[in-house]
Write a protein that holds these residues in place. Structure first.
Motif, mmCIF file in Angstrom:
data_model
loop_
_atom_site.group_PDB
_atom_site.id
_atom_site.type_symbol
_atom_site.label_atom_id
_atom_site.label_comp_id
_atom_site.label_asym_id
_atom_site.label_seq_id
_atom_site.Cartn_x
_atom_site.Cartn_y
_atom_site.Cartn_z
ATOM 1 N N GLY A 170 32.968 -24.417 35.345
ATOM 2 C CA GLY A 170 33.138 -25.385 34.508
ATOM 3 C C GLY A 170 33.958 -26.453 35.264
ATOM 4 N N LEU A 171 33.652 -26.770 36.287
ATOM 5 C CA LEU A 171 34.031 -27.392 37.029
ATOM 6 C C LEU A 171 34.084 -29.018 37.312
ATOM 7 N N ARG A 172 32.733 -29.307 36.856
ATOM 8 C CA ARG A 172 32.262 -30.836 35.778
ATOM 9 C C ARG A 172 33.056 -30.778 35.012
ATOM 10 N N ARG A 173 33.198 -30.407 33.587
ATOM 11 C CA ARG A 173 33.693 -30.472 32.407
ATOM 12 C C ARG A 173 35.269 -30.946 32.629
ATOM 13 N N LYS A 174 35.446 -30.355 33.352
ATOM 14 C CA LYS A 174 37.046 -30.122 34.066
ATOM 15 C C LYS A 174 38.119 -31.061 34.473
ATOM 16 N N TYR A 175 37.256 -31.505 35.521
ATOM 17 C CA TYR A 175 37.024 -32.234 36.527
ATOM 18 C C TYR A 175 36.499 -33.986 36.777
ATOM 19 N N GLY A 176 35.555 -33.510 36.069
ATOM 20 C CA GLY A 176 34.021 -34.702 35.921
ATOM 21 C C GLY A 176 33.598 -35.262 37.552
ATOM 22 N N ILE A 177 33.492 -33.961 37.807
ATOM 23 C CA ILE A 177 32.707 -34.713 39.531
ATOM 24 C C ILE A 177 31.012 -33.494 38.860
ATOM 25 N N THR A 178 30.579 -33.881 40.262
ATOM 26 C CA THR A 178 29.636 -32.840 40.813
ATOM 27 C C THR A 178 29.495 -32.315 41.490
ATOM 28 N N ILE A 179 28.915 -30.689 42.071
ATOM 29 C CA ILE A 179 28.979 -30.315 43.734
ATOM 30 C C ILE A 179 27.346 -30.651 43.294
ATOM 31 N N VAL A 180 27.327 -31.665 44.432
ATOM 32 C CA VAL A 180 25.587 -31.278 45.147
ATOM 33 C C VAL A 180 25.610 -30.953 45.922
ATOM 34 N N SER A 181 25.738 -30.343 47.149
ATOM 35 C CA SER A 181 25.258 -29.818 48.420
ATOM 36 C C SER A 181 26.050 -29.098 48.570
ATOM 37 N N VAL A 182 26.315 -27.885 48.735
ATOM 38 C CA VAL A 182 27.234 -26.985 50.310
ATOM 39 C C VAL A 182 26.544 -26.693 51.413
ATOM 40 N N GLN A 183 27.405 -27.079 52.254
ATOM 41 C CA GLN A 183 27.232 -25.543 53.318
ATOM 42 C C GLN A 183 27.944 -24.572 54.185
ATOM 43 N N THR A 184 26.633 -23.507 54.309
ATOM 44 C CA THR A 184 27.684 -22.555 55.013
ATOM 45 C C THR A 184 28.143 -22.177 56.002
ATOM 46 N N PRO A 185 28.590 -21.873 56.529
ATOM 47 C CA PRO A 185 29.028 -21.568 57.964
ATOM 48 C C PRO A 185 27.646 -21.508 59.140
ATOM 49 N N GLY A 186 27.332 -21.778 59.655
ATOM 50 C CA GLY A 186 26.635 -22.034 60.788
ATOM 51 C C GLY A 186 24.678 -22.193 60.292
ATOM 52 N N GLN A 187 24.986 -22.473 58.820
ATOM 53 C CA GLN A 187 24.235 -22.711 57.900
ATOM 54 C C GLN A 187 23.523 -24.561 57.943
ATOM 55 N N GLU A 188 22.563 -25.020 57.148
ATOM 56 C CA GLU A 188 22.605 -26.852 57.397
ATOM 57 C C GLU A 188 22.854 -26.929 55.896
ATOM 58 N N PHE A 189 23.149 -27.479 55.470
ATOM 59 C CA PHE A 189 23.663 -28.844 54.122
ATOM 60 C C PHE A 189 22.384 -27.681 53.457
ATOM 61 N N THR A 190 22.010 -27.899 51.997
ATOM 62 C CA THR A 190 21.272 -27.224 51.310
ATOM 63 C C THR A 190 21.754 -27.806 49.823
ATOM 64 N N TYR A 191 20.927 -28.031 48.261
ATOM 65 C CA TYR A 191 21.283 -28.615 47.205
ATOM 66 C C TYR A 191 22.110 -27.359 46.521
ATOM 67 N N ALA A 192 23.261 -28.033 45.681
ATOM 68 C CA ALA A 192 23.473 -26.428 44.702
ATOM 69 C C ALA A 192 23.155 -26.792 43.673
ATOM 70 N N ASP A 193 23.473 -25.838 42.607
ATOM 71 C CA ASP A 193 22.550 -25.934 41.744
ATOM 72 C C ASP A 193 23.396 -25.231 40.915
ATOM 73 N N ALA A 194 23.669 -24.459 39.182
ATOM 74 C CA ALA A 194 23.451 -23.712 38.637
ATOM 75 C C ALA A 194 24.461 -21.949 39.061
ATOM 76 N N ASN A 195 23.315 -21.736 40.311
ATOM 77 C CA ASN A 195 23.468 -20.400 40.404
ATOM 78 C C ASN A 195 24.317 -19.942 41.795
ATOM 79 N N THR A 196 24.710 -21.396 42.010
ATOM 80 C CA THR A 196 25.213 -21.528 43.404
ATOM 81 C C THR A 196 26.770 -20.965 44.024
ATOM 82 N N VAL A 197 27.325 -19.971 44.275
ATOM 83 C CA VAL A 197 28.973 -19.246 44.432
ATOM 84 C C VAL A 197 29.256 -20.162 45.455
ATOM 85 N N LEU A 198 30.409 -20.467 45.906
ATOM 86 C CA LEU A 198 30.850 -20.706 46.279
ATOM 87 C C LEU A 198 31.659 -19.950 47.513
ATOM 88 N N GLN A 199 32.084 -19.799 48.496
ATOM 89 C CA GLN A 199 32.698 -19.047 49.353
ATOM 90 C C GLN A 199 33.810 -20.028 50.399
#
Length: 220
Positions: A170-199
């Protein structure tokens, strides 16, 4: 003459901004004609820039002689000499150059350049100051304003964004922002989608109105 992305660029004024720009354009494979009225500056860059000439850009005939009229894209990188900046820009407009980027030292200078026909205004000192202010004042790792009220920000996820799929957060609804990409440690950036779980430890890129991305990056 209409401009396209692969067209060569005339860069007029080889101070710190203009010379850095010309060198970076060349590094990216763009053909550059670099122009400055100071012979010593031109000579110092002759070993690094393929096409660099001495010419008075406030003289229409001089611009024609070095071939500026053949270009569809030009950058007026003259900053401190306002008269030369304005006159050069007006001559480029008169030559029919479609895509003119002009460096301004103030918003008032920029408005004048826009009125006489510059298609893009660059305020490097102001833009850099604004960017650094955002980086210094909060948890942002990088900040880029892409419109007057819209920004892309690199940051780390807030606690409430961790451990839950983005589609359920509910981050987009609550804060009005979109998370567009994510980088996990040691990895390259990749697109974020509805199934992405951040750590914790991830780096994310978010997009949204400036006030909303600022608010989100201030969350614990």
């Amino acid at each position: 003459m209409s401009a396209s992305a692969g067209d060569p660029v005339a860069v007029i004024g080889l101070g710190r901004f203009g010379s850095s720009l010309a060198l970076e354009l060349m590094r990216r494979g763009t053909e550059v004609l670099a122009i400055d009225h100071r012979p010593k500056v031109v000579q110092s860059l002759s070993g690094e820039l393929t096409h660099v000439v001495t010419a008075d850009a406030t003289d229409m005939e001089a611009l024609r002689q070095v071939g500026v009229a053949e270009f569809s894209r030009a950058v007026v990188a003259i900053g401190s000499d306002l008269e030369a900046s304005i006159l050069t820009t007006s001559l480029l407009v008169e030559l029919g150059i479609a895509d003119i980027w002009a460096k301004a030292v103030s918003r008032q200078h920029g408005r004048i350049l826009e009125r006489i026909g510059a298609t893009h205004i660059v305020l490097p000192e102001h833009d850099m100051g604004e960017r650094v202010a955002h980086l210094v004042s909060g948890r942002m790792l990088d900040y880029m304003e892409i419109d007057s009220n819209f920004a892309l920000v690199k940051t780390r996820p807030a606690h409430e964004a961790v451990g839950v799929a983005l589609g359920q957060s509910g981050l987009r609804r609550k804060y009005g922002i979109t998370i567009v990409s994510v980088q996990t440690p040691g990895q390259e950036f990749t697109y974020a989608d509805a199934n992405t779980v951040l750590q914790y430890g991830d780096i994310i890129v978010i997009a949204g109105p400036v006030d909303r991305v600022e608010r989100f990056t201030e969350l614990p």
